[in-house]
Design a protein around this motif. Sequence first.
Motif, short mmCIF file in Angstrom:
data_model
loop_
_atom_site.label_atom_id
_atom_site.label_comp_id
_atom_site.label_asym_id
_atom_site.label_seq_id
_atom_site.Cartn_x
_atom_site.Cartn_y
_atom_site.Cartn_z
N VAL A 9 40.12 43.13 51.04
CA VAL A 9 40.61 42.19 51.52
C VAL A 9 40.76 41.04 50.38
CG1 VAL A 9 38.65 41.20 52.45
CG2 VAL A 9 40.73 40.33 53.53
N THR A 10 41.71 39.95 50.56
CA THR A 10 41.49 38.82 49.72
C THR A 10 41.12 37.59 50.15
OG1 THR A 10 43.34 39.77 48.26
CG2 THR A 10 42.97 37.58 47.86
N LEU A 11 40.29 37.13 49.76
CA LEU A 11 39.56 35.72 50.30
C LEU A 11 39.52 34.76 49.44
CD1 LEU A 11 36.20 37.33 51.64
CD2 LEU A 11 38.35 36.85 53.02
N SER A 12 40.08 33.58 49.78
CA SER A 12 40.54 32.33 48.82
C SER A 12 39.97 31.05 49.23
CB SER A 12 41.86 32.44 48.50
OG SER A 12 42.19 31.73 47.50
N ASP A 13 39.69 30.19 48.34
CA ASP A 13 39.30 28.73 48.57
C ASP A 13 39.84 27.97 47.39
OD1 ASP A 13 38.26 26.36 49.82
OD2 ASP A 13 36.60 27.45 50.56
N THR A 14 39.51 26.82 47.30
CA THR A 14 40.15 26.01 46.34
C THR A 14 39.37 26.21 44.72
OG1 THR A 14 38.36 24.23 46.83
CG2 THR A 14 40.53 24.04 47.56
N HIS A 15 38.19 26.95 44.77
CA HIS A 15 37.66 26.93 43.34
C HIS A 15 37.68 28.43 43.05
CE1 HIS A 15 36.30 22.92 42.66
NE2 HIS A 15 35.86 22.93 43.82
N VAL A 16 37.86 29.36 44.01
CA VAL A 16 37.56 30.78 43.84
C VAL A 16 38.48 31.53 44.74
CG1 VAL A 16 35.83 31.14 45.64
CG2 VAL A 16 35.77 32.40 43.70
N THR A 17 38.78 32.81 44.16
CA THR A 17 39.59 33.75 44.84
C THR A 17 38.98 35.29 44.57
OG1 THR A 17 41.84 32.86 44.78
CG2 THR A 17 41.78 35.18 45.06
N LEU A 18 38.55 35.85 45.61
CA LEU A 18 37.99 37.07 45.57
C LEU A 18 39.11 38.15 45.91
CD1 LEU A 18 34.63 36.28 47.69
CD2 LEU A 18 35.13 35.97 45.28
N ALA A 19 39.52 38.97 45.05
CA ALA A 19 40.72 39.84 45.17
C ALA A 19 39.88 41.35 45.05
CB ALA A 19 41.66 39.65 43.90
N PRO A 20 40.42 42.18 45.96
CA PRO A 20 40.11 43.72 45.73
C PRO A 20 40.23 44.32 44.08
CG PRO A 20 41.67 43.48 47.51
CD PRO A 20 41.73 42.06 46.56
N LEU A 21 39.05 44.68 43.66
CA LEU A 21 38.83 45.22 42.35
C LEU A 21 39.89 46.09 41.90
CD1 LEU A 21 36.96 45.44 39.63
CD2 LEU A 21 35.88 47.31 40.95
N GLU A 22 40.42 46.23 40.65
CA GLU A 22 41.36 46.97 40.51
C GLU A 22 41.00 47.35 38.79
OE1 GLU A 22 45.42 45.33 40.39
OE2 GLU A 22 45.24 44.73 42.46
N HIS A 23 41.45 48.65 38.39
CA HIS A 23 41.53 48.87 36.85
C HIS A 23 42.21 47.66 35.96
CE1 HIS A 23 39.18 52.45 36.96
NE2 HIS A 23 39.77 53.02 38.10
N ALA A 24 42.96 47.27 36.74
CA ALA A 24 43.83 46.38 35.73
C ALA A 24 43.08 44.99 35.43
CB ALA A 24 45.23 45.75 36.48
N HIS A 25 42.03 44.97 36.03
CA HIS A 25 41.13 43.71 35.75
C HIS A 25 40.19 43.91 34.59
CE1 HIS A 25 41.63 42.81 40.29
NE2 HIS A 25 42.72 42.36 39.71
N HIS A 26 40.00 44.99 34.11
CA HIS A 26 39.03 45.49 33.09
C HIS A 26 38.84 44.57 31.86
CE1 HIS A 26 38.07 47.23 29.19
NE2 HIS A 26 37.28 48.07 29.99
N ASP A 27 40.20 44.13 31.12
CA ASP A 27 40.05 43.26 30.09
C ASP A 27 39.41 41.85 30.46
OD1 ASP A 27 41.04 45.29 28.65
OD2 ASP A 27 42.93 44.56 28.47
N GLY A 28 39.92 41.40 31.52
CA GLY A 28 39.29 39.90 32.06
C GLY A 28 37.80 40.41 32.40
N LEU A 29 37.26 41.28 32.97
CA LEU A 29 35.97 41.25 33.26
C LEU A 29 35.09 41.62 31.97
CD1 LEU A 29 36.49 43.64 36.33
CD2 LEU A 29 35.31 41.33 36.53
N VAL A 30 35.74 42.21 30.94
CA VAL A 30 34.79 42.47 29.93
C VAL A 30 34.80 41.03 29.13
CG1 VAL A 30 34.99 43.21 27.29
CG2 VAL A 30 35.68 44.82 29.47
N GLU A 31 35.73 40.29 29.21
CA GLU A 31 35.79 38.79 28.52
C GLU A 31 34.58 37.93 29.40
OE1 GLU A 31 36.23 34.54 27.99
OE2 GLU A 31 36.94 35.71 29.79
N ALA A 32 34.61 38.25 30.52
CA ALA A 32 33.69 37.46 31.35
C ALA A 32 32.42 37.68 31.10
CB ALA A 32 33.96 37.56 32.82
N ALA A 33 32.16 39.15 31.01
CA ALA A 33 30.68 39.61 30.90
C ALA A 33 30.12 38.92 29.25
CB ALA A 33 30.72 41.06 30.67
#
Length: 199
Positions: A9-33
Amino acid sequence: MTKPTIGPVTLSDTHVTLAPLEHAHHDGLVEAAQTGELWRLWYTTVPSPEGMTAEIDRRLKLQEAGSMVPFTVFGADGRIEGMTTYMNVDRANQRVEIGSTWYASRVHRTPLNTQAKRLLLGHAFEVLDCIAVEFRTHFFNRQSRRAIERLGAKLDGVLRNHQVLADGTLRDTVVYSVLPHEWPTVKRHLTSLLEYRPD
């Protein structure tokens, strides 16, 4: 009576969005870590850049098995800031744990975590009809323990020698929870933090 389904499920508020994890998020997650080299903290488990693909695979496999609902955490600007999950999903007993959470160091001490937890707790109690939501952390993860306590979760206890970590050390796990009758007050508390003392 059919129990609500715990799934992506996708949950969202003004400062954050929680979206279902996908492989397409890989590069952004690496940058965040990489912001703060969080994987170097011995008392927590944050995927290293080279281990990110395996971690995404692990979480998605647990989702397929029905024991986890993993999210990618996005900030207000759409930038990926970390990961979180519903884990140890117990449909029969209507319990979940909010965990396996990490954020880029640049968003520590911002409203992002408070809003993310308010969204996850709200969905768990108001949509999924959970009878308990747990939080668990390493005994030595003082920052995580303070953050959980600040949310309003109550201490259940400490599981001594609960896990053997990759480096061979033993983890004492501190367990907290929020119950349905506590949620209205916890929700008001979180809203107050966001309104008057953003964090």
